[in-house]
Design an enzyme around this catalytic site. Structure first.
Site, PDB file in Angstrom:
ATOM      1  N   GLY A  27      30.458  37.995  43.044  1.00  0.00           N
ATOM      2  CA  GLY A  27      29.730  39.047  42.349  1.00  0.00           C
ATOM      3  C   GLY A  27      28.813  39.834  43.255  1.00  0.00           C
ATOM      4  CG  ASP A  28      26.814  42.681  42.231  1.00  0.00           C
ATOM      5  OD1 ASP A  28      27.840  43.239  41.794  1.00  0.00           O
ATOM      6  OD2 ASP A  28      25.763  42.561  41.574  1.00  0.00           O
TER       7      ASP A  28
ATOM      8  CE  LYS B 147      36.929  34.587  40.219  1.00  0.00           C
ATOM      9  NZ  LYS B 147      36.224  35.304  39.153  1.00  0.00           N
TER      10      LYS B 147
ATOM     11  CD  GLN C  85      42.821  32.615  38.325  1.00  0.00           C
ATOM     12  OE1 GLN C  85      43.210  33.700  37.956  1.00  0.00           O
ATOM     13  NE2 GLN C  85      41.552  32.372  38.640  1.00  0.00           N
TER      14      GLN C  85
ATOM     15  N   PRO D 274      41.301  36.296  42.907  1.00  0.00           N
ATOM     16  CG  PRO D 274      41.441  34.768  41.141  1.00  0.00           C
ATOM     17  CD  PRO D 274      40.660  35.070  42.388  1.00  0.00           C
ATOM     18  CG  MET D 275      40.865  40.989  41.785  1.00  0.00           C
ATOM     19  SD  MET D 275      40.179  42.358  42.745  1.00  0.00           S
ATOM     20  CE  MET D 275      40.865  41.985  44.382  1.00  0.00           C
ATOM     21  CB  ALA D 276      45.625  40.853  36.635  1.00  0.00           C
TER      22      ALA D 276
ATOM     23  NE  ARG E 165      34.219  44.479  40.130  1.00  0.00           N
ATOM     24  CZ  ARG E 165      33.035  44.993  39.772  1.00  0.00           C
ATOM     25  NH1 ARG E 165      32.981  46.200  39.255  1.00  0.00           N
ATOM     26  NH2 ARG E 165      31.927  44.306  39.940  1.00  0.00           N
TER      27      ARG E 165
ATOM     28  CB  CYS F  91      40.684  36.392  32.587  1.00  0.00           C
ATOM     29  SG  CYS F  91      41.460  37.971  32.132  1.00  0.00           S
TER      30      CYS F  91
END
Length: 323
Positions: free
Chosen positions: A203-204, A141, A72, A18-20, A227, A102
């Protein structure tokens, strides 16, 4: 490899984070098409839902073709979170996720998001309230911890499992780190060893080799990609292929990138209208074109586009293949 979260079966091990401002309906559909097993919506405020906020209503739009999909919620009041969860359960999402990761100041300063990790007792009350309110699987999360002095992902994951949570996603950075530095995959391994519910590592993970490495090093059940998917929905296709074959797929060619940009823009316009859609598309175009020759010039000019015709002309005149 399929995984199961509560009664929801996910066809592979890849989850769109989930990304705002990113994982709206158009982008989720593209990532699903490219092979994401589970897509997560932008986080929505429980308080805003309770106030019948129009913008929040738009954030919760779901299309049948994207299932399974995770909605979410964020908030810090157990009773309100449970009440809102009960109210929205009839919507067509499959999993309800609680945001405890967040790092944004305006969220943290309200005691929400990653700030919840500083208060295990409140966390227990909040998760219990939501789990009791709904029949759909509830997940959380989290991050490694709030800072390096309070690394408590294992403690929070155990609390969540004890409250009836169906899975936990762990970002291997503290809130203090935001997105800087390297993600600590060892904390994901520790969480996996501490609980029996599925653990999703975050992550990564940026390509097939890093995806395979995280699975091997942590033993986690699934991978959450955030990302690295911006401007790159093909990442799901490429990672799935690598996990199945051990070989790397070539990235999309220039024509496929252009086609994806235009499809993404068309869907944004359909959902949000030309004025809003084209302005939101500007950041996506910058992500899609990063690393290409003349992309800096294109990113400067993209802030001038206001119509689909503007976008088409921009791509025709300023976008070339990688050297």
């Amino acid at each position: 490899m399929k995984i199961k979260i509560g009664n929801t079966v996910i066809q592979n091990q890849l989850v769109l984070a989930p990304m705002a401002g990113v994982t709206d309906l158009p982008f989720r559909l593209l990532c699903k098409e490219m092979g994401a097993g589970l897509v997560c919506m932008e986080m929505v405020s429980a308080k805003a839902i309770s106030f019948h906020n129009k913008n929040t209503e738009d954030l919760m739009e779901i299309e049948k073709g994207e299932n399974p999909v995770s909605l979410q919620l964020f908030g810090s009041e157990p009773e309100l979170m449970g009440e809102v969860a009960r109210r929205i359960e009839e919507r067509p999402f499959d999993i309800l996720d609680i945001n405890m990761g967040c790092p944004v100041p305006k969220v943290v300063n309200n005691g929400e998001g990653s700030a919840l990790m500083k208060n295990p007792r409140l966390t227990e009350e909040l998760i219990t309230s939501v789990v009791k309110a709904v029949k759909k699987p509830v997940t959380i999360k989290i991050r490694k911890g709030f800072n390096d002095k309070s690394v408590n992902a294992v403690e929070i994951a155990r609390i969540a499992e004890g409250c009836g949570a169906a899975a936990v996603a762990v970002h291997g950075r503290t809130r203090e780190q935001y997105y800087s530095g390297r993600a600590d995959w060892d904390i994901i391994r520790q969480v996996k060893e501490a609980v029996k519910i599925p653990v999703i590592g975050n992550g990564d993970v940026t390509d097939g080799p890093s995806a395979a490495a995280m699975l091997k090093e942590t033993g986690c059940d699934a991978l959450m990609i955030g990302r690295a998917a911006r401007g790159n929905p093909w990442i799901f296709r490429e990672i799935n292929y690598y996990l199945e074959t051990g070989n790397e797929l070539p990235g999309p060619d220039i024509e496929e990138v252009k086609e994806m940009i235009l499809r993404h823009a068309a869907r944004l316009l359909e959902c949000k209208g030309e004025y809003t859609g084209m302005r939101e598309m500007r950041k996506h175009v910058a992500w899609y074109t990063a690393g290409y020759p003349h992309s800096a010039r294109l990113r400067q000019r993209v802030n001038e586009i206001e119509t689909m015709d503007d976008l088409k002309k921009l791509l025709e005149g300023n976008f070339e293949g990688k050297q």
